[in-house]
Design an enzyme around this catalytic site. Structure first.
Site, PDB file in Angstrom:
ATOM      1  N   HIS A   1      27.865 -21.463  -5.340  1.00  0.00           N
ATOM      2  CA  HIS A   1      29.281 -21.275  -5.698  1.00  0.00           C
ATOM      3  C   HIS A   1      29.591 -21.828  -7.101  1.00  0.00           C
ATOM      4  O   HIS A   1      29.931 -21.071  -7.992  1.00  0.00           O
ATOM      5  CB  HIS A   1      30.256 -21.889  -4.673  1.00  0.00           C
ATOM      6  CG  HIS A   1      30.064 -21.380  -3.287  1.00  0.00           C
ATOM      7  ND1 HIS A   1      30.131 -20.047  -2.975  1.00  0.00           N
ATOM      8  CD2 HIS A   1      29.787 -22.026  -2.116  1.00  0.00           C
ATOM      9  CE1 HIS A   1      29.916 -19.888  -1.678  1.00  0.00           C
ATOM     10  NE2 HIS A   1      29.702 -21.064  -1.140  1.00  0.00           N
TER      11      HIS A   1
ATOM     12  N   ASP B   1      26.332 -14.941   1.834  1.00  0.00           N
ATOM     13  CA  ASP B   1      26.953 -16.149   2.379  1.00  0.00           C
ATOM     14  C   ASP B   1      27.568 -15.948   3.768  1.00  0.00           C
ATOM     15  O   ASP B   1      26.873 -15.989   4.771  1.00  0.00           O
ATOM     16  CB  ASP B   1      27.984 -16.680   1.367  1.00  0.00           C
ATOM     17  CG  ASP B   1      28.544 -18.042   1.711  1.00  0.00           C
ATOM     18  OD1 ASP B   1      28.111 -18.632   2.704  1.00  0.00           O
ATOM     19  OD2 ASP B   1      29.429 -18.541   0.981  1.00  0.00           O
TER      20      ASP B   1
HETATM   21 ZN   LIG Z   1      27.442 -21.244   2.266  1.00  0.00          ZN
END
Ligand SMILES: [Zn+2]
Length: 449
Positions: free
Chosen positions: A272, A323
């Site tokens: 991220h 994800d």
């Molecule tokens: Zn994750």
């Protein structure tokens, strides 16, 4: 030896780093599952060759997955909230998992990935123990289920076994999180050391986040990965609140806390990296840390847009992950990097299609320790996928623009064939070992309710 023949393939030029679409490409695969020869302009398909109709790309790497989040698709789109309210729903799904139902679910989630062209997955795994925290008879029963699931789905896996010890800075795990925790990083390391690499599986490490691993335990995880030269992944600054709590507890940002304990570097992937300071970015580029972007999840969870372009410009390799599996489509992840930048800057052309494909293939595989995959060249593992160029989404352009078409127009539904280690896993859009993928997904998710 097995021979494949592709009318078009995205190849690395012999001895160089440039890639281009070549025609009439013959791909020979030896008995060990590696490309023994790759020949552009080879003439018509040789007799007995498997013909790959469309544009053949290196296999895609899904560098960040939590397989069980697939069970939440759709269900988490009702109502409003934040990352933190979404997390409560996610924890209820985690509560329902056991080694048997997770094997069933992950097998079909990985089959969905294979159908999307994915040949390797990085499974960021933290549901280790029974609800309440007691270990299973085999303390790695859940991790073994994930490794077996990848084998059944025909893809490679890097099991990124995550250390998860606390609920926040100085807080014990809550009742959902007790099954994630080994108690100490030393106990985590002892358990993970029992797991062994296989032909299709590598074992890597993860630090769930600076929220979940206390400062004094970070070095133990980093040392475990360093000793084995294993990949090390960590969720980093996905939310502003993580930065605020880290600053309050330690007086530094999460990036700086990780740097202090030797967590960052070229074997490490920061997942991220959404909310960074200028100093954080300097630390990440100075250490050549890989940045794993998960744009479809980051937009789904209202995280924000991370500075991927700036980090890549400073020398950080970029990888991509689906994800939470709001969708499983690496083409969508790839184009989102460019399209997010366009929205943020009101300008076009921050990334080339080739650079985005490199993130989805070679750099993604490298971030998972599969350094011999993700490229179509002699000696590489024979992992590739073919995107149809004659569907309603992809038709109409010269195959020379195949990379641009794949990145900016194709979806996972346009993937026709997938080969892993020379073995055909998906043929004409059908997964050969999980042929009724949709129905099987329905069953596996219903079994969790
Ligand atoms: Zn994750």
């Amino acid at each position: 030896m097995t021979t494949f023949w592709a009318p078009h393939a995205w190849l690395r030029r012999e001895g160089g780093s440039l890639t281009a679409v070549e025609d009439d490409v013959r791909i020979d695969v030896d008995a060990t599952g590696r490309i023994s020869a790759i020949t552009p302009d080879s003439g018509p398909a040789p007799e007995g060759a498997t013909v790959l109709t469309g544009l053949t790309l290196p296999g895609l790497a899904n560098a960040h997955s939590h397989a069980f989040h697939r069970a939440l698709r759709g269900a988490v789109q009702v109502g409003s909230g934040t990352f933190w309210t979404w997390r409560d729903t996610m924890y209820r799904a985690a509560d329902a998992l056991d080694p048997d139902n997770y094997l069933a679910l992950a097998t079909v989630v990985y089959a969905e990935m294979a159908l999307a062209g994915v040949t390797s997955v990085g499974e960021f795994h933290y549901v280790h123990h029974q609800p309440g925290g007691a270990p299973y008879a085999d303390p790695n029963a859940m991790g073994e289920a994930l490794i077996e699931a990848a084998a059944r789905a025909g893809i490679r896996i890097t099991l990124l076994d995550a250390c998860y010890l606390s609920s926040g800075f100085g807080e014990a795990p809550n009742r959902h999180q007790t099954r994630f925790s080994d108690g100490t990083a030393e106990a985590w390391a002892a358990r993970v050391s029992l797991l062994k690499d296989r032909d299709h599986a590598k074992i890597g490490a993860a630090i769930h986040s600076v929220r979940a691993v206390p400062e004094e335990e970070l070095g133990t995880v980093a040392a475990w990965a360093k000793e084995r030269q294993a990949p090390l992944h960590v969720h980093l600054s996905e939310q502003v609140a993580e930065n605020e709590h880290c600053l309050a507890a330690h007086g530094v940002t999460p990036t700086q806390l990780l740097a202090r304990h030797g967590v960052l570097g070229p074997r490490t992937s920061a997942v991220h990296a959404t909310h960074l300071s200028e100093e954080d970015m300097r630390v990440l580029t100075d250490t050549s840390t890989v940045i794993c972007m998960c744009p479809t999840t980051e937009r789904d969870l209202a995280d924000g847009i991370g500075p991927a372009r700036q980090l890549a410009g400073g020398g950080c390799p970029i990888s991509l992950g689906s994800d939470s599996h709001a969708v499983i489509d690496l083409f969508e992840e790839a184009r989102a990097l460019e399209l997010n930048e366009r929205l943020a800057t009101q300008r076009r052309g921050h990334w080339t299609a080739a650079a985005l494909l490199r993130a989805a293939t070679e750099d993604g595989h490298a971030s998972l320790g599969w350094t011999e995959s993700g490229r179509l060249e002699r000696g590489a593992l024979a992992d590739f996928c073919t995107v149809a160029l004659d569907t309603p989404r992809t038709a109409g352009q010269s195959p020379r623009l195949g990379a641009e078409t794949a990145v900016f127009a194709a979806t996972s539904a346009d993937v026709r064939d997938v080969v892993v280690g020379g073995r055909i896993v998906v043929r004409d859009g059908v997964h050969l070992s999980v042929p009724e993928t949709g129905r099987t997904l329905n069953e596996a998710i219903a079994a969790l309710r």
